[in-house]
Design a protein around this motif. Structure first.
Motif, PDB file in Angstrom:
ATOM      1  N   ASP A 199       0.839  -1.195   0.000  1.00 33.69           N
ATOM      2  CA  ASP A 199       0.000   0.000   0.000  1.00 33.69           C
ATOM      3  C   ASP A 199       0.875   1.246   0.000  1.00 33.69           C
ATOM      4  OD1 ASP A 199      -2.639  -0.992  -0.035  1.00 33.69           O
ATOM      5  OD2 ASP A 199      -2.538  -1.483   2.090  1.00 33.69           O
ATOM      6  N   VAL A 200       0.389   2.281  -0.632  1.00 31.24           N
ATOM      7  CA  VAL A 200       1.067   3.575  -0.646  1.00 31.24           C
ATOM      8  C   VAL A 200       0.211   4.563   0.129  1.00 31.24           C
ATOM      9  CG1 VAL A 200       1.943   5.453  -2.097  1.00 31.24           C
ATOM     10  CG2 VAL A 200       2.129   3.086  -2.873  1.00 31.24           C
ATOM     11  N   GLY A 201       0.828   5.311   1.029  1.00 27.13           N
ATOM     12  CA  GLY A 201       0.033   6.213   1.854  1.00 27.13           C
ATOM     13  C   GLY A 201       0.790   7.439   2.288  1.00 27.13           C
ATOM     14  N   VAL A 202       0.072   8.311   2.985  1.00 29.06           N
ATOM     15  CA  VAL A 202       0.643   9.465   3.665  1.00 29.06           C
ATOM     16  C   VAL A 202       0.175   9.420   5.113  1.00 29.06           C
ATOM     17  CG1 VAL A 202       0.676  10.876   1.573  1.00 29.06           C
ATOM     18  CG2 VAL A 202      -1.291  11.009   3.111  1.00 29.06           C
ATOM     19  N   CYS A 203       0.921  10.045   6.006  1.00 26.80           N
ATOM     20  CA  CYS A 203       0.516  10.199   7.404  1.00 26.80           C
ATOM     21  C   CYS A 203       0.511  11.680   7.760  1.00 26.80           C
ATOM     22  CB  CYS A 203       1.475   9.467   8.335  1.00 26.80           C
ATOM     23  SG  CYS A 203       1.178   7.705   8.490  1.00 26.80           S
ATOM     24  N   ASP A 204      -0.476  12.093   8.545  1.00 27.86           N
ATOM     25  CA  ASP A 204      -0.455  13.461   9.040  1.00 27.86           C
ATOM     26  C   ASP A 204       0.442  13.527  10.277  1.00 27.86           C
ATOM     27  OD1 ASP A 204      -1.938  12.526  11.193  1.00 27.86           O
ATOM     28  OD2 ASP A 204      -3.807  13.483  10.588  1.00 27.86           O
ATOM     29  N   GLU A 205       0.533  14.712  10.888  1.00 28.20           N
ATOM     30  CA  GLU A 205       1.455  14.888  12.012  1.00 28.20           C
ATOM     31  C   GLU A 205       1.083  14.045  13.214  1.00 28.20           C
ATOM     32  OE1 GLU A 205       0.926  18.722  14.130  1.00 28.20           O
ATOM     33  OE2 GLU A 205      -0.632  19.123  12.624  1.00 28.20           O
ATOM     34  N   PHE A 206      -0.175  13.562  13.266  1.00 26.03           N
ATOM     35  CA  PHE A 206      -0.622  12.732  14.376  1.00 26.03           C
ATOM     36  C   PHE A 206      -0.449  11.234  14.093  1.00 26.03           C
ATOM     37  CE2 PHE A 206      -3.287  16.590  14.273  1.00 26.03           C
ATOM     38  CZ  PHE A 206      -2.883  17.164  15.474  1.00 26.03           C
ATOM     39  N   GLY A 207       0.092  10.923  12.915  1.00 27.07           N
ATOM     40  CA  GLY A 207       0.285   9.527  12.560  1.00 27.07           C
ATOM     41  C   GLY A 207      -0.934   8.852  11.986  1.00 27.07           C
ATOM     42  N   SER A 208      -1.931   9.629  11.572  1.00 33.63           N
ATOM     43  CA  SER A 208      -3.122   9.052  10.955  1.00 33.63           C
ATOM     44  C   SER A 208      -2.828   8.727   9.497  1.00 33.63           C
ATOM     45  CB  SER A 208      -4.301  10.016  11.049  1.00 33.63           C
ATOM     46  OG  SER A 208      -5.452   9.460  10.431  1.00 33.63           O
ATOM     47  N   LEU A 209      -2.978   7.479   9.162  1.00 28.75           N
ATOM     48  CA  LEU A 209      -2.642   6.981   7.830  1.00 28.75           C
ATOM     49  C   LEU A 209      -3.771   7.251   6.841  1.00 28.75           C
ATOM     50  CD1 LEU A 209      -0.842   5.146   5.955  1.00 28.75           C
ATOM     51  CD2 LEU A 209      -2.159   3.207   6.855  1.00 28.75           C
ATOM     52  N   LEU A 210      -3.408   7.665   5.653  1.00 23.77           N
ATOM     53  CA  LEU A 210      -4.339   7.776   4.531  1.00 23.77           C
ATOM     54  C   LEU A 210      -3.729   7.046   3.351  1.00 23.77           C
ATOM     55  CD1 LEU A 210      -6.864   8.934   3.078  1.00 23.77           C
ATOM     56  CD2 LEU A 210      -5.448  10.930   2.484  1.00 23.77           C
ATOM     57  N   LEU A 211      -4.394   5.996   2.910  1.00 26.63           N
ATOM     58  CA  LEU A 211      -3.909   5.264   1.748  1.00 26.63           C
ATOM     59  C   LEU A 211      -4.261   6.028   0.485  1.00 26.63           C
ATOM     60  CD1 LEU A 211      -4.774   1.541   2.562  1.00 26.63           C
ATOM     61  CD2 LEU A 211      -2.673   2.804   3.039  1.00 26.63           C
ATOM     62  N   VAL A 212      -3.283   6.136  -0.397  1.00 22.16           N
ATOM     63  CA  VAL A 212      -3.548   6.802  -1.667  1.00 22.16           C
ATOM     64  C   VAL A 212      -3.622   5.794  -2.814  1.00 22.16           C
ATOM     65  CG1 VAL A 212      -2.528   8.968  -0.913  1.00 22.16           C
ATOM     66  CG2 VAL A 212      -1.094   7.305  -2.080  1.00 22.16           C
ATOM     67  N   ASP A 213      -3.089   4.590  -2.601  1.00 25.04           N
ATOM     68  CA  ASP A 213      -3.191   3.575  -3.651  1.00 25.04           C
ATOM     69  C   ASP A 213      -2.437   2.317  -3.250  1.00 25.04           C
ATOM     70  OD1 ASP A 213      -4.117   2.645  -6.130  1.00 25.04           O
ATOM     71  OD2 ASP A 213      -3.564   4.498  -7.120  1.00 25.04           O
ATOM     72  N   ARG A 214      -2.584   1.287  -4.089  1.00 22.52           N
ATOM     73  CA  ARG A 214      -1.684   0.147  -4.055  1.00 22.52           C
ATOM     74  C   ARG A 214      -0.525   0.465  -4.989  1.00 22.52           C
ATOM     75  NH1 ARG A 214      -1.444  -3.726  -0.592  1.00 22.52           N
ATOM     76  NH2 ARG A 214      -1.054  -5.358  -2.140  1.00 22.52           N
ATOM     77  N   THR A 215       0.656  -0.026  -4.689  1.00 22.80           N
ATOM     78  CA  THR A 215       1.804   0.267  -5.543  1.00 22.80           C
ATOM     79  C   THR A 215       1.538  -0.136  -6.989  1.00 22.80           C
ATOM     80  OG1 THR A 215       2.762  -1.843  -4.860  1.00 22.80           O
ATOM     81  CG2 THR A 215       3.515   0.112  -3.692  1.00 22.80           C
ATOM     82  N   LYS A 216       0.813  -1.243  -7.164  1.00 26.61           N
ATOM     83  CA  LYS A 216       0.568  -1.734  -8.528  1.00 26.61           C
ATOM     84  C   LYS A 216      -0.582  -1.010  -9.212  1.00 26.61           C
ATOM     85  CE  LYS A 216      -2.261  -5.497  -6.677  1.00 26.61           C
ATOM     86  NZ  LYS A 216      -2.365  -6.941  -6.453  1.00 26.61           N
ATOM     87  N   ASP A 217      -1.326  -0.159  -8.458  1.00 23.22           N
ATOM     88  CA  ASP A 217      -2.494   0.513  -9.033  1.00 23.22           C
ATOM     89  C   ASP A 217      -2.270   1.995  -9.287  1.00 23.22           C
ATOM     90  OD1 ASP A 217      -3.979  -1.822  -9.035  1.00 23.22           O
ATOM     91  OD2 ASP A 217      -4.797  -1.485  -7.047  1.00 23.22           O
ATOM     92  N   LEU A 218      -1.145   2.540  -8.837  1.00 24.75           N
ATOM     93  CA  LEU A 218      -0.838   3.935  -9.132  1.00 24.75           C
ATOM     94  C   LEU A 218      -0.703   4.139 -10.642  1.00 24.75           C
ATOM     95  CD1 LEU A 218       1.848   4.609  -6.392  1.00 24.75           C
ATOM     96  CD2 LEU A 218      -0.301   5.867  -6.605  1.00 24.75           C
ATOM     97  N   VAL A 219      -1.061   5.337 -11.098  1.00 25.52           N
ATOM     98  CA  VAL A 219      -0.907   5.709 -12.509  1.00 25.52           C
ATOM     99  C   VAL A 219       0.277   6.654 -12.609  1.00 25.52           C
ATOM    100  CG1 VAL A 219      -2.012   6.729 -14.529  1.00 25.52           C
ATOM    101  CG2 VAL A 219      -3.406   5.518 -12.820  1.00 25.52           C
ATOM    102  N   LYS A 220       1.307   6.283 -13.342  1.00 24.80           N
ATOM    103  CA  LYS A 220       2.487   7.135 -13.484  1.00 24.80           C
ATOM    104  C   LYS A 220       2.414   7.872 -14.809  1.00 24.80           C
ATOM    105  CE  LYS A 220       7.281   7.439 -12.248  1.00 24.80           C
ATOM    106  NZ  LYS A 220       8.447   6.737 -11.656  1.00 24.80           N
ATOM    107  N   SER A 221       2.097   9.143 -14.735  1.00 22.79           N
ATOM    108  CA  SER A 221       1.877   9.974 -15.929  1.00 22.79           C
ATOM    109  C   SER A 221       2.944  11.057 -16.009  1.00 22.79           C
ATOM    110  CB  SER A 221       0.478  10.603 -15.868  1.00 22.79           C
ATOM    111  OG  SER A 221       0.263  11.451 -16.962  1.00 22.79           O
ATOM    112  N   GLY A 222       3.768  10.985 -17.049  1.00 22.99           N
ATOM    113  CA  GLY A 222       4.792  12.002 -17.226  1.00 22.99           C
ATOM    114  C   GLY A 222       5.760  12.092 -16.067  1.00 22.99           C
ATOM    115  N   GLY A 223       6.015  10.962 -15.395  1.00 23.02           N
ATOM    116  CA  GLY A 223       6.945  10.949 -14.272  1.00 23.02           C
ATOM    117  C   GLY A 223       6.318  11.286 -12.940  1.00 23.02           C
ATOM    118  N   GLU A 224       5.017  11.614 -12.919  1.00 29.24           N
ATOM    119  CA  GLU A 224       4.320  11.950 -11.681  1.00 29.24           C
ATOM    120  C   GLU A 224       3.245  10.900 -11.393  1.00 29.24           C
ATOM    121  OE1 GLU A 224       5.147  14.363  -9.707  1.00 29.24           O
ATOM    122  OE2 GLU A 224       6.638  15.307 -11.019  1.00 29.24           O
ATOM    123  N   TRP A 225       2.955  10.707 -10.103  1.00 25.23           N
ATOM    124  CA  TRP A 225       1.983   9.698  -9.696  1.00 25.23           C
ATOM    125  C   TRP A 225       0.578  10.274  -9.577  1.00 25.23           C
ATOM    126  CZ3 TRP A 225       3.558   4.990 -10.226  1.00 25.23           C
ATOM    127  CH2 TRP A 225       4.893   4.645  -9.984  1.00 25.23           C
TER     128      TRP A 225
END
Length: 547
Positions: free
Chosen positions: A419-445
């Motif tokens: 899984d690919v995610g971000v955490c806020d300053e409190f450590g709350s996880l937000l998943l943004v995608d699965r590594t295999k499901d991200l779309v890489k467009s022009g070098g950006e996700w």
């Protein structure tokens, strides 16, 4: 200096004896295929456990055998959840929705000696019997259906075996808490399913964590209905946690229709329930027809919960969907998005955004975000993305009898979740995608999950999945596959116009395909693998891209 505490193992016989002694009067309710409800008690379940212990020995099942189940969420399945591990054997819950070749693979790979199967499912399993040479017996549980039972010495009757047995009258003993208690295989979306083996220790600790107030807060006063199948990561640990704390249990059986599930929730005053997003999507249009005032937690996991779906529940019944996050390899609860004081002063809409996260790691679990290229930790700034990695006493350290170890576990022993995610300053996880499901467009996700959530916020949309399509200029671009609600119609322009105010221009899908339904995996998740295969030769109408 050593502590002077008793060194007693954390083992499932404790959960059994506690349930038998303190909570025998509590109800266990099972819905049948025909819509009837079978009323039972924890004492009845414990009685079955004691008879099963004798049955295992009389049939000559090895003392450490793998005992497989091919069952719905039922009282008999609950008894087997205890009978196998409490006698030192290993429970193996087989996913009934796997392809036949995968079923044969996991049964043979686990080396199951005996399989308990619902009568209504025997027609799926029995054709594979010749491919399962180590399975000595198929024990058929009569679930009220009239499916034919073949005449074979390998087929036995559950009810007859129990009726003819003498209950084991002693105490169940497992000396080593690190011995295997249960095993579950991944859903096999890529390659063969992989076996995850839970220990007695990990299972007891996971059950205790579920009772914590900031996790699920289960108590004796609750009535728990696990909609999530008991063959899927041990039903997220809910059966064991409910028995440990003495909660009432409602088991939905084979009828997973929205009306059947909502009827059970209302009729039995269920307080805590759990299922994957597709379950709650299907039930959402019918919420107004049922009294769900007893509900305090609607748990959802398996994939990200659209904010619009959670808000729909909050507005309809006053209870938002609570996200829990994990996977088969994490037993599975690793994070939970229960209310936190740092979000208390937010507006209603801001709280809805906060509750759409996967939440903080539950006690005893550690999470980190790692840059997959450098291996460096990613800062918790709610912006920097990284692969989610997990460690803890109920997190897998390896797969059972598998060569696929290095790709899933780090050198320092952490699980790579994919899984690919971000955490806020409190450590709350937000998943943004699965590594295999991200779309890489022009070098950006581009996050396919975020695009899907925004599309599903449209009132005309029932389901949406976004996949990457190869592009000559941009490498990949997003294709949106959209399911429109019954009775509605929609155009590509409407989808793009809806998204334009919500995401960056370069994130906008290059095309929209309207489909009848998003294909599902064996555990009810969106199957993007199936969609990618369906659209593998797809070319965008215009091989340009937003700039």
């Amino acid at each position: 200096m050593l502590g002077l505490m008793q060194n007693r193992p954390l083992v499932l016989p404790h959960i059994f004896h506690r349930a038998e002694r303190y909570f025998g009067h509590k109800q266990v309710i099972t819905a049948t295929a025909g819509g009837a409800v079978a009323m039972s008690t924890v004492a009845d379940v414990c009685g079955q456990v004691r008879r099963l212990a004798t049955v295992f020995d009389e049939l000559g099942i090895s003392s450490d055998a793998r005992v497989a189940t091919f069952c719905w969420n039922t009282e008999e399945h609950l008894a087997l959840y205890l009978a196998a591990p409490c006698t030192g054997r290993v429970l193996h819950t087989v996913n009934i929705r796997l392809f036949p070749e995968q079923i044969a693979y996991v049964v043979n790979h686990a080396r199951d000696e005996i399989i308990f199967v619902e009568r209504s499912l025997l027609s799926v399993l029995w054709p594979l019997a010749d491919q399962l040479p180590e399975v000595r017996y198929f024990v058929v549980i009569d679930d009220g259906t009239d499916h034919e039972i073949p005449d074979s010495a390998r087929i036995l009757s559950y009810s007859s075996l129990l009726a003819d047995s003498t209950p084991f009258d002693g105490a169940f003993v497992v000396d080593d808490e690190n011995t295997a208690a249960a095993m579950c295989y991944t859903s096999g979306t890529t390659g063969n399913p992989k076996g995850v083996v839970y220990s007695h220790r990990s299972t007891v600790l996971h059950s205790l964590a579920a009772l914590a107030a900031d996790v699920l807060g289960l108590s004796e006063r609750d009535v728990v209905m696990p909609v999530v199948p008991m063959f899927h990561a041990n039903s997220w640990g809910l059966p064991y946690a409910a028995l440990l704390t003495g909660a009432g249990v409602v088991l939905p059986g084979p009828n997973m229709s929205p009306k059947a599930l909502l009827g059970l929730l209302a009729d039995h005053r269920v307080t805590v329930t759990a299922g994957v997003p597709t379950i709650w999507m299907g039930a959402a249009p019918l919420l107004a027809d049922y009294d769900l005032s007893a509900l305090r937690y609607i748990l959802c996991g398996g994939s990200a919960v659209p904010k619009a779906l959670s808000e729909e529940y909050r507005q309809a019944i006053g209870v938002s969907i609570t996200q829990v996050w994990g996977m088969t390899e994490t037993s599975p609860i690793a994070a939970a998005c229960t209310p936190r004081t740092q979000y208390a002063e937010l507006t209603t809409q801001e709280k809805a955004v906060a509750l759409a996260r996967q939440g903080q790691a539950v006690p005893l679990v550690d999470l980190r975000l790692v840059d997959p290229d450098t291996g460096a930790d990613v800062p918790w700034d709610n912006h920097s993305t990284g692969e989610v990695q997990a460690a803890g006493p109920w997190i897998a350290s390896s797969y059972y009898n598998s060569d696929d170890q290095q790709s899933s576990f780090t050198d320092d022993g952490w699980l790579r979740t994919g899984d690919v995610g971000v955490c806020d300053e409190f450590g709350s996880l937000l998943l943004v995608d699965r590594t295999k499901d991200l779309v890489k467009s022009g070098g950006e996700w581009i996050s396919s999950v975020q695009l899907e959530n925004e599309i599903m916020a449209h009132p005309k949309v029932s389901e949406a999945a976004v996949i990457a399509i190869p592009h000559e200029r941009w490498v990949e671009r997003p294709l949106a596959c959209v399911v429109v609600k019954q009775g509605e119609s929609m155009t590509t322009e409407e989808v793009i116009r809806h998204l334009s105010a919500r995401v960056a221009k370069w994130w906008l899908p290059d095309a929209v395909e309207f489909i009848d339904a998003v294909p599902k995996t064996s555990v009810g998740k969106f199957s993007k693998k199936t969609l990618r295969a369906r659209f593998e030769n797809y070319r965008f109408p215009d091989q340009g891209a937003p700039v």
